[in-house]
Each structure stands twice: as structure tokens, then as C-alpha cells.
Motif scaffolding. Sequence first.
Motif, PDB file in Angstrom:
ATOM      1  N   GLN A   1       0.895  -1.130   0.025  1.00 25.75           N
ATOM      2  CA  GLN A   1      -0.115   0.156  -0.083  1.00 25.75           C
ATOM      3  C   GLN A   1       0.853   1.613  -0.178  1.00 25.75           C
ATOM      4  OE1 GLN A   1      -2.924  -0.204   3.340  1.00 25.75           O
ATOM      5  NE2 GLN A   1      -4.201   0.992   2.337  1.00 25.75           N
ATOM      6  N   ARG A   2       2.307   1.142   1.210  1.00 28.43           N
ATOM      7  CA  ARG A   2       2.570   2.756   0.681  1.00 28.43           C
ATOM      8  C   ARG A   2       3.259   2.575  -0.594  1.00 28.43           C
ATOM      9  NH1 ARG A   2       4.331   4.149   6.280  1.00 28.43           N
ATOM     10  NH2 ARG A   2       2.971   3.198   7.669  1.00 28.43           N
ATOM     11  N   ALA A   3       4.242   1.633  -1.234  1.00 23.53           N
ATOM     12  CA  ALA A   3       4.462   1.376  -2.754  1.00 23.53           C
ATOM     13  C   ALA A   3       3.309   1.892  -3.385  1.00 23.53           C
ATOM     14  CB  ALA A   3       4.594  -0.087  -2.809  1.00 23.53           C
ATOM     15  N   ARG A   4       1.803   2.031  -3.664  1.00 18.97           N
ATOM     16  CA  ARG A   4       1.501   2.662  -4.440  1.00 18.97           C
ATOM     17  C   ARG A   4       1.538   4.541  -3.677  1.00 18.97           C
ATOM     18  NH1 ARG A   4      -1.867  -2.539  -3.048  1.00 18.97           N
ATOM     19  NH2 ARG A   4      -2.992  -0.821  -2.072  1.00 18.97           N
ATOM     20  N   TRP A   5       1.299   4.290  -2.457  1.00 18.79           N
ATOM     21  CA  TRP A   5       0.936   6.012  -2.838  1.00 18.79           C
ATOM     22  C   TRP A   5       2.521   6.767  -2.814  1.00 18.79           C
ATOM     23  CZ3 TRP A   5       0.126   5.344   3.363  1.00 18.79           C
ATOM     24  CH2 TRP A   5      -0.600   4.492   3.795  1.00 18.79           C
ATOM     25  N   ARG A   6       3.345   6.262  -2.914  1.00 19.92           N
ATOM     26  CA  ARG A   6       4.847   6.697  -3.445  1.00 19.92           C
ATOM     27  C   ARG A   6       5.001   6.789  -4.709  1.00 19.92           C
ATOM     28  NH1 ARG A   6       6.674   3.487   0.874  1.00 19.92           N
ATOM     29  NH2 ARG A   6       7.313   1.745  -0.799  1.00 19.92           N
ATOM     30  N   ALA A   7       3.543   6.011  -5.307  1.00 17.56           N
ATOM     31  CA  ALA A   7       3.988   6.416  -6.729  1.00 17.56           C
ATOM     32  C   ALA A   7       3.260   7.314  -7.053  1.00 17.56           C
ATOM     33  CB  ALA A   7       2.954   4.524  -7.545  1.00 17.56           C
ATOM     34  N   VAL A   8       2.309   8.045  -6.598  1.00 18.06           N
ATOM     35  CA  VAL A   8       1.637   9.476  -7.486  1.00 18.06           C
ATOM     36  C   VAL A   8       2.230  10.301  -6.622  1.00 18.06           C
ATOM     37  CG1 VAL A   8      -0.003  11.290  -6.293  1.00 18.06           C
ATOM     38  CG2 VAL A   8      -0.630   8.653  -5.757  1.00 18.06           C
ATOM     39  N   PRO A   9       2.983  11.542  -8.267  1.00 11.26           N
ATOM     40  CA  PRO A   9       4.371  12.237  -8.319  1.00 11.26           C
ATOM     41  C   PRO A   9       4.180  13.228  -6.826  1.00 11.26           C
ATOM     42  CG  PRO A   9       3.562  11.701 -10.361  1.00 11.26           C
ATOM     43  CD  PRO A   9       2.403  11.251  -9.101  1.00 11.26           C
ATOM     44  N   THR A  10       4.737  13.798  -5.880  1.00 19.48           N
ATOM     45  CA  THR A  10       5.397  14.656  -5.138  1.00 19.48           C
ATOM     46  C   THR A  10       5.174  16.451  -5.890  1.00 19.48           C
ATOM     47  OG1 THR A  10       7.160  14.950  -4.873  1.00 19.48           O
ATOM     48  CG2 THR A  10       6.637  13.662  -3.147  1.00 19.48           C
ATOM     49  N   ARG A  11       5.311  17.211  -5.576  1.00 18.80           N
ATOM     50  CA  ARG A  11       4.290  19.056  -6.054  1.00 18.80           C
ATOM     51  C   ARG A  11       5.520  19.742  -5.349  1.00 18.80           C
ATOM     52  NH1 ARG A  11       4.003  19.719 -11.746  1.00 18.80           N
ATOM     53  NH2 ARG A  11       2.509  18.803 -11.215  1.00 18.80           N
ATOM     54  N   GLU A  12       6.442  20.396  -5.865  1.00 22.32           N
ATOM     55  CA  GLU A  12       6.645  21.678  -4.780  1.00 22.32           C
ATOM     56  C   GLU A  12       5.962  23.085  -5.405  1.00 22.32           C
ATOM     57  OE1 GLU A  12      11.019  23.864  -5.253  1.00 22.32           O
ATOM     58  OE2 GLU A  12      11.088  21.606  -5.390  1.00 22.32           O
ATOM     59  N   HIS A  13       5.467  23.658  -4.214  1.00 23.23           N
ATOM     60  CA  HIS A  13       4.803  24.321  -4.130  1.00 23.23           C
ATOM     61  C   HIS A  13       5.674  25.718  -2.627  1.00 23.23           C
ATOM     62  CE1 HIS A  13       1.322  23.353  -5.735  1.00 23.23           C
ATOM     63  NE2 HIS A  13       0.796  22.445  -5.069  1.00 23.23           N
ATOM     64  N   PRO A  14       5.371  26.993  -3.008  1.00 21.00           N
ATOM     65  CA  PRO A  14       5.526  27.844  -2.451  1.00 21.00           C
ATOM     66  C   PRO A  14       5.118  27.783  -1.436  1.00 21.00           C
ATOM     67  CG  PRO A  14       4.573  28.927  -3.984  1.00 21.00           C
ATOM     68  CD  PRO A  14       4.367  27.738  -5.041  1.00 21.00           C
ATOM     69  N   LEU A  15       5.522  27.988  -0.869  1.00 18.33           N
ATOM     70  CA  LEU A  15       4.936  27.886   0.654  1.00 18.33           C
ATOM     71  C   LEU A  15       4.152  29.228   0.835  1.00 18.33           C
ATOM     72  CD1 LEU A  15       4.369  27.338   3.342  1.00 18.33           C
ATOM     73  CD2 LEU A  15       6.077  28.735   4.414  1.00 18.33           C
ATOM     74  N   THR A  16       3.746  30.152   1.171  1.00 18.64           N
ATOM     75  CA  THR A  16       2.614  31.268   0.156  1.00 18.64           C
ATOM     76  C   THR A  16       2.303  31.628  -1.403  1.00 18.64           C
ATOM     77  OG1 THR A  16       4.795  33.109   0.408  1.00 18.64           O
ATOM     78  CG2 THR A  16       3.582  32.335   2.438  1.00 18.64           C
ATOM     79  N   TRP A  17       1.428  31.208  -1.015  1.00 20.52           N
ATOM     80  CA  TRP A  17       0.234  31.591  -2.460  1.00 20.52           C
ATOM     81  C   TRP A  17       0.323  33.316  -2.806  1.00 20.52           C
ATOM     82  CZ3 TRP A  17      -4.385  27.726  -3.936  1.00 20.52           C
ATOM     83  CH2 TRP A  17      -3.551  28.421  -5.992  1.00 20.52           C
ATOM     84  N   GLU A  18       0.609  34.079  -3.511  1.00 20.73           N
ATOM     85  CA  GLU A  18       0.292  35.387  -4.025  1.00 20.73           C
ATOM     86  C   GLU A  18      -1.376  35.079  -4.955  1.00 20.73           C
ATOM     87  OE1 GLU A  18       4.011  37.143  -3.837  1.00 20.73           O
ATOM     88  OE2 GLU A  18       4.685  36.978  -2.100  1.00 20.73           O
ATOM     89  N   HIS A  19      -1.977  35.097  -4.687  1.00 16.82           N
ATOM     90  CA  HIS A  19      -2.377  35.150  -5.656  1.00 16.82           C
ATOM     91  C   HIS A  19      -3.287  36.661  -6.757  1.00 16.82           C
ATOM     92  CE1 HIS A  19      -4.806  31.229  -3.830  1.00 16.82           C
ATOM     93  NE2 HIS A  19      -4.194  31.827  -3.112  1.00 16.82           N
ATOM     94  N   ARG A  20      -4.159  35.936  -7.645  1.00 17.39           N
ATOM     95  CA  ARG A  20      -4.023  37.305  -9.529  1.00 17.39           C
ATOM     96  C   ARG A  20      -4.330  37.720  -8.439  1.00 17.39           C
ATOM     97  NH1 ARG A  20      -6.371  32.648 -13.220  1.00 17.39           N
ATOM     98  NH2 ARG A  20      -8.461  32.851 -12.527  1.00 17.39           N
ATOM     99  N   ASP A  21      -6.077  38.152  -7.755  1.00 15.04           N
ATOM    100  CA  ASP A  21      -7.030  38.776  -6.956  1.00 15.04           C
ATOM    101  C   ASP A  21      -6.068  40.261  -5.435  1.00 15.04           C
ATOM    102  OD1 ASP A  21      -6.627  37.521  -4.591  1.00 15.04           O
ATOM    103  OD2 ASP A  21      -9.183  36.986  -4.547  1.00 15.04           O
ATOM    104  N   GLY A  22      -4.318  39.371  -5.155  1.00 12.86           N
ATOM    105  CA  GLY A  22      -4.493  40.102  -4.254  1.00 12.86           C
ATOM    106  C   GLY A  22      -4.154  39.406  -3.083  1.00 12.86           C
ATOM    107  N   ARG A  23      -4.983  38.569  -2.454  1.00  9.99           N
ATOM    108  CA  ARG A  23      -5.273  38.026  -1.215  1.00  9.99           C
ATOM    109  C   ARG A  23      -3.840  36.879  -1.422  1.00  9.99           C
ATOM    110  NH1 ARG A  23      -7.205  32.980  -2.272  1.00  9.99           N
ATOM    111  NH2 ARG A  23      -8.192  33.074  -4.114  1.00  9.99           N
ATOM    112  N   THR A  24      -3.386  36.521   0.021  1.00 15.25           N
ATOM    113  CA  THR A  24      -2.455  35.551   0.009  1.00 15.25           C
ATOM    114  C   THR A  24      -2.414  34.451   0.381  1.00 15.25           C
ATOM    115  OG1 THR A  24      -0.441  37.212   0.425  1.00 15.25           O
ATOM    116  CG2 THR A  24       0.194  35.741   1.100  1.00 15.25           C
ATOM    117  N   SER A  25      -2.810  33.234   0.516  1.00 16.48           N
ATOM    118  CA  SER A  25      -2.781  32.028   1.388  1.00 16.48           C
ATOM    119  C   SER A  25      -1.576  31.353   1.587  1.00 16.48           C
ATOM    120  CB  SER A  25      -3.928  31.457   0.594  1.00 16.48           C
ATOM    121  OG  SER A  25      -3.289  30.791  -0.630  1.00 16.48           O
TER     122      SER A  25
END
Length: 279
Positions: free
Chosen positions: A173-197
Motif C-alpha cells: 500500500q505504501r508503494a502505491r502511495w509513493r507512486a503518486v508524484p510529489t509537487r513543490e509549491h511556494p509556502l505562501t501563495w500570492e494570488h492574482r486578486d491580491g490575497r495571500t494564502s
Amino acid sequence: MPTTVEALSPFGAEVYGVSGADLVGEAGAAECRKLLARHHVLIYRNAAISDAELVALTRRLGRPLPARTGEHPLSEIDTITLDPGRTDPRLAALRRGNFLWHFDGATGTSPQKATLLAAREIPESGGDTEFADTTLAYRELGPARRRALHGLRVIHSFAAAQQRANPDAGDEQRARWRAVPTREHPLTWEHRDGRTSLLIGATAHRVVGLADDEGAGLLDDLENWVTQSRFVLRHQWRPGDLVIWNNTTLLHRARPFEATARRLMHRTTIMGDEATEQA
């Protein structure tokens, strides 16, 4: 019955006097979009929306994602239950991750825009849904703390979330989970409408450039900050409820309930239209 909108605290709104048939029209969907932008969570009480209306409204609001469960005749609808008599046991195990704070689409470049959840069956106890507003929580951080977070990057992993939700899983089961690709994101998401999440939650696995312990401590501290009661809305379900939320601003989780409880939700999801960073 006239339409009534009651603002909730610290965010969100309850809407009365609106049915599924009202929402699928152009005017109803336009009002829904306006209210969602203002309140982030909309709770339509007694909407009694049908499955066909749920799909129609989703199409009005954006581009639906295909369902992942394949357990409903309509290809846009996911059936959400833990009941082993009504779902594939493997899917039920994965859904235990819903008890952890998360946002949808964490391993994609553009997290899902919004989610629609219609109550079909409600358990006698448990199963509430909680929302935490990361934009509101970010604004309440001091200026120095916000500056310290700017530029940090986080690895999001489906496997990390599932390992937290199912710590006794086997190697296969753990092997199936690891098969899903990871993704790198910024910690702070600066949106086009001006807010930050903040892009945190159960899938947030590692902070790039920090030692594992330091990064895990930072992510835990931020999750504890964001999920304080002053930033959280808790929704207690009633039959006929339709809840719509902004996935780009909020973390959410289901409160635990028994696997055999008669809790059944029908969910549609709107595809994201904003990447977490500019190309």
C-alpha cells in the motif's frame, strides 16, 4: 420563501430559501459566485439539490473534474462514504485522510478552485466538516513572520498524508502511495486578486532547504496557528444541505465518525484555473 443570507463568524454564510432548481439558472449561479467570493464558504440549507442539478451547477461555476471514485453513474460525482458495504474498501482507507487538515489538488500545479458537497445521509454523531481560513490567518501573522515565510518552498506528497492517516499500512500500500508524484509549491501563495494564502496541511511533507526536523516544526507551527478557533468554521450537517467552499483559501477536514455510520456525501469539484506561481 424569500432568500436570506446570514453571515457567519469568522467567515462563511448560510443561505436559506434557495433550491437546487434555483441554483442551476444563470441568475442563481451568478449570485452563488458573488457570495462565494465574499464569504469563502456557502451553506445552502434545505437546498435538496438533485445529482443532475449538482452537476449542472458545477458546470455553471467552472469546469468539473472527472470523479475519482467511479462509483456514481454521473462521471462528475464522487460518492464519499466509509461504509464498507457501499464503497471499495481501498477507497475507504484512502478517505481516512479526510480527517486531516488538507486542501484538494495539492500535488497539481493548480489546486482545485472549489468543491461542492451535497448531504445525502447524515450520521447520528460525528462527521461535521471544519474549514480553516489560511488567508485570514496569514494576515494576522506579524510583518516579520510574513517576511520570514516569503520565498520558502514546500514539497507536497500524497504518501505523507496517507502515512499519517493510515500508519499501519503494509509495504504494498505504501508503494502505491509513493507512486503518486510529489509537487513543490511556494509556502505562501500570492494570488492574482491580491490575497495571500498558505499551502500547508497533511500533504506538506518537507520545506526545501531546511533540515527535516526544522521544516516539520515550522509546518506544525503554521498548521496550529491556522487552525485556531478564531480562524475556523465548523459545519454541522443537516439533510438537504449543500456546501460550497473556496479550496484556494481554505484547509478543510471531516470530523471522525464510525466507518459503518450512514454518512453519504455526493461531491463535485471545479478544476483550478490559477497556478500557485507564475511560469
